[in-house]
Design an enzyme around this catalytic site. Sequence first.
Site, PDB file in Angstrom:
ATOM      1  CD1 TRP A 193      44.112  46.747  41.958  1.00  0.00           C
ATOM      2  CD2 TRP A 193      44.470  48.039  40.161  1.00  0.00           C
ATOM      3  NE1 TRP A 193      45.262  47.474  42.182  1.00  0.00           N
ATOM      4  CE2 TRP A 193      45.486  48.278  41.089  1.00  0.00           C
ATOM      5  CE3 TRP A 193      44.486  48.743  38.948  1.00  0.00           C
ATOM      6  CZ2 TRP A 193      46.528  49.186  40.857  1.00  0.00           C
ATOM      7  CZ3 TRP A 193      45.515  49.644  38.698  1.00  0.00           C
ATOM      8  CH2 TRP A 193      46.523  49.858  39.656  1.00  0.00           C
ATOM      9  CE  LYS A 194      37.818  40.968  43.503  1.00  0.00           C
ATOM     10  NZ  LYS A 194      36.961  40.344  44.493  1.00  0.00           N
TER      11      LYS A 194
ATOM     12  CG  HIS B   5      37.981  36.070  40.433  1.00  0.00           C
ATOM     13  ND1 HIS B   5      36.750  36.329  41.013  1.00  0.00           N
ATOM     14  CD2 HIS B   5      38.918  36.454  41.341  1.00  0.00           C
ATOM     15  CE1 HIS B   5      36.946  36.859  42.211  1.00  0.00           C
ATOM     16  NE2 HIS B   5      38.250  36.949  42.433  1.00  0.00           N
TER      17      HIS B   5
ATOM     18  N   GLY C  27      35.679  39.516  49.710  1.00  0.00           N
ATOM     19  CA  GLY C  27      35.020  40.811  49.891  1.00  0.00           C
ATOM     20  C   GLY C  27      34.081  40.868  51.092  1.00  0.00           C
TER      21      GLY C  27
ATOM     22  N   GLY D  85      41.964  41.547  46.628  1.00  0.00           N
ATOM     23  CA  GLY D  85      41.076  42.505  45.980  1.00  0.00           C
ATOM     24  C   GLY D  85      41.178  43.865  46.640  1.00  0.00           C
TER      25      GLY D  85
HETATM   26  O1  LIG Z   1      38.535  38.058  44.978  1.00  0.00           O
HETATM   27  C1  LIG Z   1      39.554  38.374  45.564  1.00  0.00           C
HETATM   28  C2  LIG Z   1      40.819  38.490  44.837  1.00  0.00           C
HETATM   29  O2  LIG Z   1      40.738  37.901  43.582  1.00  0.00           O
HETATM   30  C3  LIG Z   1      39.535  38.709  46.995  1.00  0.00           C
HETATM   31  O3  LIG Z   1      38.921  39.927  47.184  1.00  0.00           O
HETATM   32  P1  LIG Z   1      39.048  40.655  48.605  1.00  0.00           P
HETATM   33  O4  LIG Z   1      40.527  40.682  48.935  1.00  0.00           O
HETATM   34  O5  LIG Z   1      38.482  42.018  48.372  1.00  0.00           O
HETATM   35  O6  LIG Z   1      38.286  39.825  49.575  1.00  0.00           O
END
Ligand SMILES: O=C(CO)COP(=O)(O)O
Length: 250
Positions: free
Chosen positions: A10-11, A94, A172, A233
């Site tokens: 989820w960051k 990460h 992302g 993410g």
């Molecule tokens: O960094 C990620 C998962 O740790 C990937 O992010 P996204 O799926 O948003 O590209």
Amino acid sequence: MRTPIVAGNWKMFKTIAEAKQFAEAVKQQEEVEGVEQVVCAPFTALPALAEALQGTGIALGAQNMHFEEQGAFTGEISPLMLKELGVKYVIIGHSERRQYFHETDESVNKKTRAALKHGLRPIVCVGESLEEREAGETAAVVGKQTKAALAGADTAQLADVVIAYEPIWAIGTGKSSTAADANETIAVIRRVIAEDFGEAAASVVRIQYGGSVKPDNIASFMAEPDIDGALVGGASLTADSFRGLVLGAR
Ligand SMILES: O=C(CO)COP(=O)(O)O
């Protein structure tokens, strides 16, 4: 047989209230069998989620931790503190932490070993930058990161290790790796683990792909022989989308 594992990262998204809403929505859905599911939430949401996710089949994960059990490390969270909350997985190294918070192969190694020591399952992230990829250094970079992360681990502990291969240029950006390219690099990671820990240990380590994984492309990654799941993410943030990922990973 390696059980597929889908983990949401989820960051820095979701307040406690929003995290609870996610859990409530998940509870309305039918449970999916055969895929291990993890949500790696911000620290502040972990206590509420530990309660709210009970009975959903989704395990709790954190996104970082310090390698010491306690001490004068202002702003940090220890493995024991995560354990106390019922956290099962923890993302280590990460690329955003390597890039913005100066994490190194050395700190990633200390954290990985600390997680294993305390019975937390590390999701260790490795991946190359666009520049490294264009220079043909992908295998060398991820191989080195993998070896460094796992140095000094016990072979018997490898069953608890998850590696996430996340090419930095795919995070992302909406630009995912092709499934075949991701599988090729993941096979390199498995080979490197076999060099240090033997074939048997390497064959039980689960290795995820991450980087712009969505419900509509996850199945193509899962169809590859060496890809055991995804670290996701953006597409892990709603209960519907998370479920789409889990269904696509079966
Ligand atoms: O960094 C990620 C998962 O740790 C990937 O992010 P996204 O799926 O948003 O590209």
